[in-house]
Motif scaffolding. Structure first.
Motif, short mmCIF file in Angstrom:
data_model
loop_
_atom_site.label_atom_id
_atom_site.label_comp_id
_atom_site.label_asym_id
_atom_site.label_seq_id
_atom_site.Cartn_x
_atom_site.Cartn_y
_atom_site.Cartn_z
N GLU A 262 1.07 -1.29 -0.23
CA GLU A 262 0.23 0.04 -0.29
C GLU A 262 1.48 1.25 0.09
OE1 GLU A 262 -4.17 2.34 2.32
OE2 GLU A 262 -3.06 -0.31 3.26
N ALA A 263 0.83 2.21 -1.27
CA ALA A 263 1.56 3.40 -1.05
C ALA A 263 0.16 4.34 -1.00
CB ALA A 263 2.51 3.49 -2.72
N PRO A 264 0.80 5.62 -0.88
CA PRO A 264 -0.06 6.74 -0.81
C PRO A 264 -1.06 6.51 -1.94
CG PRO A 264 2.04 8.00 0.11
CD PRO A 264 2.49 5.91 -0.65
N SER A 265 -0.93 6.80 -2.91
CA SER A 265 -1.82 6.16 -4.86
C SER A 265 -2.28 5.51 -4.35
CB SER A 265 -0.83 6.82 -5.25
OG SER A 265 0.09 6.11 -5.47
N PHE A 266 -2.22 4.13 -4.16
CA PHE A 266 -2.68 2.66 -4.55
C PHE A 266 -1.92 2.16 -3.79
CE2 PHE A 266 2.29 2.07 -5.63
CZ PHE A 266 1.72 1.30 -6.12
N LYS A 267 -3.35 1.00 -4.03
CA LYS A 267 -2.64 -0.45 -3.08
C LYS A 267 -2.87 -1.48 -4.05
CE LYS A 267 -4.15 -3.37 0.71
NZ LYS A 267 -5.07 -3.14 1.70
N THR A 268 -2.31 -2.43 -3.66
CA THR A 268 -1.62 -3.75 -5.33
C THR A 268 -1.95 -5.27 -4.37
OG1 THR A 268 -1.72 -4.91 -7.33
CG2 THR A 268 0.10 -3.67 -5.36
N TYR A 269 -2.46 -6.10 -4.44
CA TYR A 269 -3.08 -7.94 -3.50
C TYR A 269 -2.24 -8.90 -4.85
CZ TYR A 269 -7.11 -5.61 -4.11
OH TYR A 269 -8.66 -5.05 -4.22
N ALA A 270 -2.82 -10.11 -4.07
CA ALA A 270 -2.56 -10.92 -5.03
C ALA A 270 -2.52 -12.31 -3.41
CB ALA A 270 -1.39 -11.24 -5.40
N LEU A 271 -3.77 -12.73 -3.71
CA LEU A 271 -3.82 -14.09 -2.59
C LEU A 271 -3.90 -15.50 -3.47
CD1 LEU A 271 -6.87 -14.39 0.06
CD2 LEU A 271 -6.97 -15.87 -1.83
N LEU A 272 -3.23 -16.94 -2.67
CA LEU A 272 -3.46 -17.40 -3.34
C LEU A 272 -3.24 -18.39 -2.35
CD1 LEU A 272 0.28 -17.67 -5.00
CD2 LEU A 272 -2.32 -17.36 -6.57
N SER A 273 -4.53 -19.71 -2.40
CA SER A 273 -4.55 -20.53 -1.86
C SER A 273 -5.11 -22.23 -2.57
CB SER A 273 -6.06 -20.37 -1.41
OG SER A 273 -7.19 -20.76 -2.16
N GLN A 274 -5.12 -23.52 -1.66
CA GLN A 274 -5.14 -24.72 -2.81
C GLN A 274 -6.03 -25.12 -1.39
OE1 GLN A 274 -2.55 -26.40 -5.23
NE2 GLN A 274 -3.12 -28.51 -2.97
N GLU A 275 -7.22 -25.93 -1.64
CA GLU A 275 -8.18 -26.66 -0.88
C GLU A 275 -8.46 -27.98 -1.41
OE1 GLU A 275 -12.07 -24.94 -1.73
OE2 GLU A 275 -10.99 -23.26 -1.41
N GLN A 276 -8.37 -29.09 0.00
CA GLN A 276 -8.62 -30.35 -0.50
C GLN A 276 -9.33 -30.90 -0.14
OE1 GLN A 276 -5.83 -32.61 -2.07
NE2 GLN A 276 -4.64 -30.62 -1.78
#
Length: 366
Positions: A262-276
């Motif tokens: 998170e910067a003052p002018s933007f926020k970027t993000y990512a998520l990974l998951s694995q379900e069994q």
């Protein structure tokens, strides 16, 4: 939804609960003064309504539309009324409690079940412990769902047409009969653990003959979070425990990792998951999920976009693909106008599974 008489009974219960929040009475009926300087009670809520045009193709399985047709509708986006409080017990210890009701604002009814959360607990230098019906709005939060919410940005706070917490992320946010513990922050780290003592809101037996009692099905989640300056990261694990084992295609466990900058002018993000899963023939035993997104605030304006994909568990060749975006305009610290678009492909392996939603709405917090 409950009928109007049931809603009136529930609202009457709210009024009775409010009355109980006043000065307590001793056994002889005399008033006992509440130490106001040491205790607090807050009333809060949110009203959020949108008008949407949605269209779902014949094989779409979204819950917000009717397969094979389009319609214009008014939707409630998790409106609620809540009460929470703190009592100072001394030596840095506090008793905490809360109860939150879900409201279906377009018709004035309560949701079913009416309570989004209801909890009591303790907080101190050692951390926070809650028990009851728990979700991400309680002091301990929800291990995996709150971890995602802390790093991502939801479109319209993960409600209505754009909701992904259940459909895509399988966050298992709101559970009954649960106990959650959260550590204090230690150098930017905290950990959360939760046990659901009677399965996912189950109070009766299921099709599994081994599950003779509600507590024969338990659920567990643990999460570790870290925040340092603009960076946020987290990892977590959740698993089910069923007496007698798992049936065909039952969920077994999931691992999750998330990161944000998170910067003052933007926020970027990512998520990974694995379900069994305990996969039947032709189905997947491992389901992978990923999400990337960004949000850009500028003054009273904000634009957010998320793109995600989830393997279809019952179709080894299928992917659930979803794109969503919104623009919001803050009228004040409490009132927001927004427009959104959502494009959902239930199964990329099949024709006619596209659903689209376009809407405009307003939210007010109090």
């Amino acid at each position: 939804m409950k009928n109007s008489s049931a809603s009136q009974l529930t609202l009457a219960g709210v009024a009775a609960w409010l009355a109980l929040c006043g000065p307590a009475s001793a056994d002889d009926g005399t008033k006992q003064e509440t130490p106001r300087a040491q205790s607090s009670l807050s009333v809060y809520g949110r009203l959020d309504l949108s008008v949407e045009t949605v269209h779902a193709e014949a094989k779409s399985n979204v819950s917000y539309g009717t397969a094979g047709t389009g319609r214009t509708q008014m939707s409630d986006n998790t409106s609620r009324l809540g009460f929470r409080g703190i009592e100072d017990l001394g030596a840095g210890q506090q008793a905490v409690f809360g109860i939150e009701f879900g409201i279906n604002a377009p018709n004035g009814s309560m949701v079913s079940p009416p309570m989004r959360n209801a909890y009591v607990g303790l907080r101190g230098p050692w951390g926070t412990l809650n028990m009851g019906r728990l979700d991400s709005d309680t002091p301990t939060g929800s291990p995996l769902y709150s971890q995602a919410a802390r790093n991502l940005r939801w479109i319209v706070h993960d409600a209505g047409v754009v909701a992904i917490g259940t459909r895509v992320l399988n966050g298992n946010n709101r559970v009954s009969n649960a106990v959650t513990y959260k550590t204090p922050d230690l150098g930017g780290f905290n950990a959360v653990a939760r046990v659901n003592l009677a399965g996912p809101d189950r109070t009766t037996t299921t099709s599994n003959p081994a599950l003779k009692s509600p507590d024969d099905f338990k659920q567990y989640q643990v999460a570790l979070n870290y925040k340092n300056g603009p960076w946020g990261v987290g990892t977590g694990y959740g698993w089910d425990d069923k007496k007698g084992g798992f049936l065909a295609n039952d969920f077994k466990n999931k691992a999750q990792a998330v990161a944000s900058y998170e910067a003052p002018s933007f926020k970027t993000y990512a998520l990974l998951s694995q379900e069994q899963f305990n996969a039947a023939p032709g189905a997947r035993s491992a389901v992978k999920v990923w999400l990337i997104g960004a949000t850009v605030p500028f003054g009273v304006h904000r634009v957010t976009a998320n793109f995600m994909q989830r393997d279809v568990q019952l179709d080894r060749a299928g992917k659930l693909k979803k794109f969503q975006a919104d623009y919001s305009h803050s009228l004040s610290a409490r009132s927001t106008l927004y427009v959104f678009v959502d494009r959902d492909v239930s199964n990329s392996h099949l024709p006619n599974t596209l659903a689209t939603g376009l809407g405009v709405g307003m939210m007010h917090r109090f």
